[in-house]
Design an enzyme around this catalytic site. Structure first.
Site, PDB file in Angstrom:
ATOM      1  CD1 TRP A  10      -2.442  -1.684   0.006  1.00  0.00           C
ATOM      2  CD2 TRP A  10      -3.310  -0.889   1.915  1.00  0.00           C
ATOM      3  NE1 TRP A  10      -3.672  -2.274   0.185  1.00  0.00           N
ATOM      4  CE2 TRP A  10      -4.225  -1.805   1.352  1.00  0.00           C
ATOM      5  CE3 TRP A  10      -3.648  -0.266   3.123  1.00  0.00           C
ATOM      6  CZ2 TRP A  10      -5.452  -2.102   1.955  1.00  0.00           C
ATOM      7  CZ3 TRP A  10      -4.863  -0.566   3.722  1.00  0.00           C
ATOM      8  CH2 TRP A  10      -5.750  -1.470   3.136  1.00  0.00           C
ATOM      9  CE  LYS A  11       4.596   1.151  -4.247  1.00  0.00           C
ATOM     10  NZ  LYS A  11       5.215   1.530  -5.500  1.00  0.00           N
ATOM     11  CG  HIS A 100       9.843  -0.851  -2.355  1.00  0.00           C
ATOM     12  ND1 HIS A 100       9.869   0.313  -3.081  1.00  0.00           N
ATOM     13  CD2 HIS A 100       8.880  -1.619  -2.908  1.00  0.00           C
ATOM     14  CE1 HIS A 100       8.949   0.248  -4.033  1.00  0.00           C
ATOM     15  NE2 HIS A 100       8.330  -0.914  -3.950  1.00  0.00           N
ATOM     16  CD  GLU A 149       8.807  -4.469  -6.290  1.00  0.00           C
ATOM     17  OE1 GLU A 149       7.595  -4.685  -6.423  1.00  0.00           O
ATOM     18  OE2 GLU A 149       9.265  -3.562  -5.573  1.00  0.00           O
ATOM     19  CB  SER A 186       3.202  -1.996 -14.024  1.00  0.00           C
ATOM     20  OG  SER A 186       3.680  -0.683 -13.773  1.00  0.00           O
ATOM     21  N   GLY A 207       1.572  -2.976  -6.236  1.00  0.00           N
ATOM     22  CA  GLY A 207       1.406  -1.754  -5.450  1.00  0.00           C
ATOM     23  C   GLY A 207       0.050  -1.147  -5.753  1.00  0.00           C
ATOM     24  N   GLY A 208      -0.012  -0.364  -6.860  1.00  0.00           N
ATOM     25  CA  GLY A 208      -1.250   0.316  -7.242  1.00  0.00           C
ATOM     26  C   GLY A 208      -2.465  -0.597  -7.279  1.00  0.00           C
TER      27      GLY A 208
HETATM   28  P1  PGA Z   1       3.224  -0.962  -8.712  1.00  0.00           P
HETATM   29  O1  PGA Z   1       4.226  -1.027  -7.447  1.00  0.00           O
HETATM   30  O2  PGA Z   1       2.485  -2.277  -8.736  1.00  0.00           O
HETATM   31  O3  PGA Z   1       2.305   0.189  -8.407  1.00  0.00           O
HETATM   32  O4  PGA Z   1       4.049  -0.776  -9.917  1.00  0.00           O
HETATM   33  C1  PGA Z   1       4.928  -2.185  -7.138  1.00  0.00           C
HETATM   34  C2  PGA Z   1       5.878  -1.943  -5.994  1.00  0.00           C
HETATM   35  O5  PGA Z   1       6.453  -0.860  -5.898  1.00  0.00           O
HETATM   36  O6  PGA Z   1       6.057  -2.827  -5.130  1.00  0.00           O
END
Ligand code: PGA
Length: 227
Positions: A10-11, A100, A149, A186, A207-208
């Site tokens: 979720w950051k 990360h 990543e 992504s 993430g998103g």
């Molecule tokens: P993202 O992020 O799926 O929004 O690209 C992935 C992450 O940073 O772990």
């Protein structure tokens, strides 16, 4: 069926009310569709402020979701203003993301600091998801799970190709004797199958696509469909 690990990151997003609403929506979907993730370990890595409220919600509803933090102090308990120690995290969560690329970029985290974080997390009994941007960045020995990543794929909508991700992941496994490696960058409900269908890829780190309960649910459902 191949066991998978899917960890939402979720950051720095969501307040408590939004997090509770996410759980309500996710639970409603699970109930409605009688969803069971038999071979998927589902983890949500959330801001520190949300770990306790989410733990309560998840255990009340008996949701098959484990919790993780997104960072950990390189030190133990003590006079380290602003830091959250591994033992403090372990009271509430089972997982932690370390290394990360956003931590490396914005907070200048070096391989040395990351080694200290891994040691603290390991000693506290946390399971570690250690992120690397390529197959050259070192992965410390005590790590349980790594995540490949590529920086250019994070949050851009341009994921790596499943074939290239699988090649990098196979190299990481061989080089660092690590058994479980995820792909992140992504990942969406639409492309997740192409990644987890690769024999070398053991799961994903969206993430998103984890911020919206319905999208995350769809992503899990899609991943569940692979043999
Ligand atoms: P993202 O992020 O799926 O929004 O690209 C992935 C992450 O940073 O772990």
């Amino acid at each position: 069926m191949k066991p998978l690990l899917i960890a939402g990151n979720w950051k720095s997003n969501k307040g408590i009310a939004e997090a509770k609403e996410w759980v309500r929506q996710f639970n409603a979907k699970c109930q409605m569709l009688n969803a069971k993730w038999d071979h998927i370990t589902v983890v949500l890595c959330v801001p520190f402020t949300l770990v306790y409220p989410l733990k309560r919600e998840i255990s009340q509803l008996r949701l098959p979701v484990q919790l993780g933090a997104q960072d950990v102090s390189p030190f133990g308990e003590g006079a380290y203003t602003g830091e959250v120690s591994a033992t403090q995290i372990k009271e509430l969560a089972d997982w932690v993301i370390i290394g990360h690329s956003e931590r490396r970029k914005y907070f200048g985290e070096t391989d040395e600091v990351l080694m200290q974080k891994v040691a603290q997390a390991k000693a506290a009994g946390l399971k570690i998801i250690f992120c690397v941007p390529d197959d050259k960045t070192p992965i410390p020995a005590d790590v349980d799970v790594a995540a490949y990543e590529p920086v250019w794929a994070i949050g851009t909508g341009y994921a790596d190709t499943p074939e290239n991700a699988a090649t990098v992941i196979a190299t990481l496994k061989q080089k660092f004797s690590i058994r479980q490696v995820l792909y992140g960058g992504s990942v969406t409900a639409e492309n997740v199958v192409s990644f987890v269908a690769q024999p070398a890829i053991d799961g994903v780190l969206p993430g998103g696509a984890s911020l919206d309960a319905a999208k995350f649910f769809d992503l899990l459902t899609a991943a569940q469909s692979i043999p």
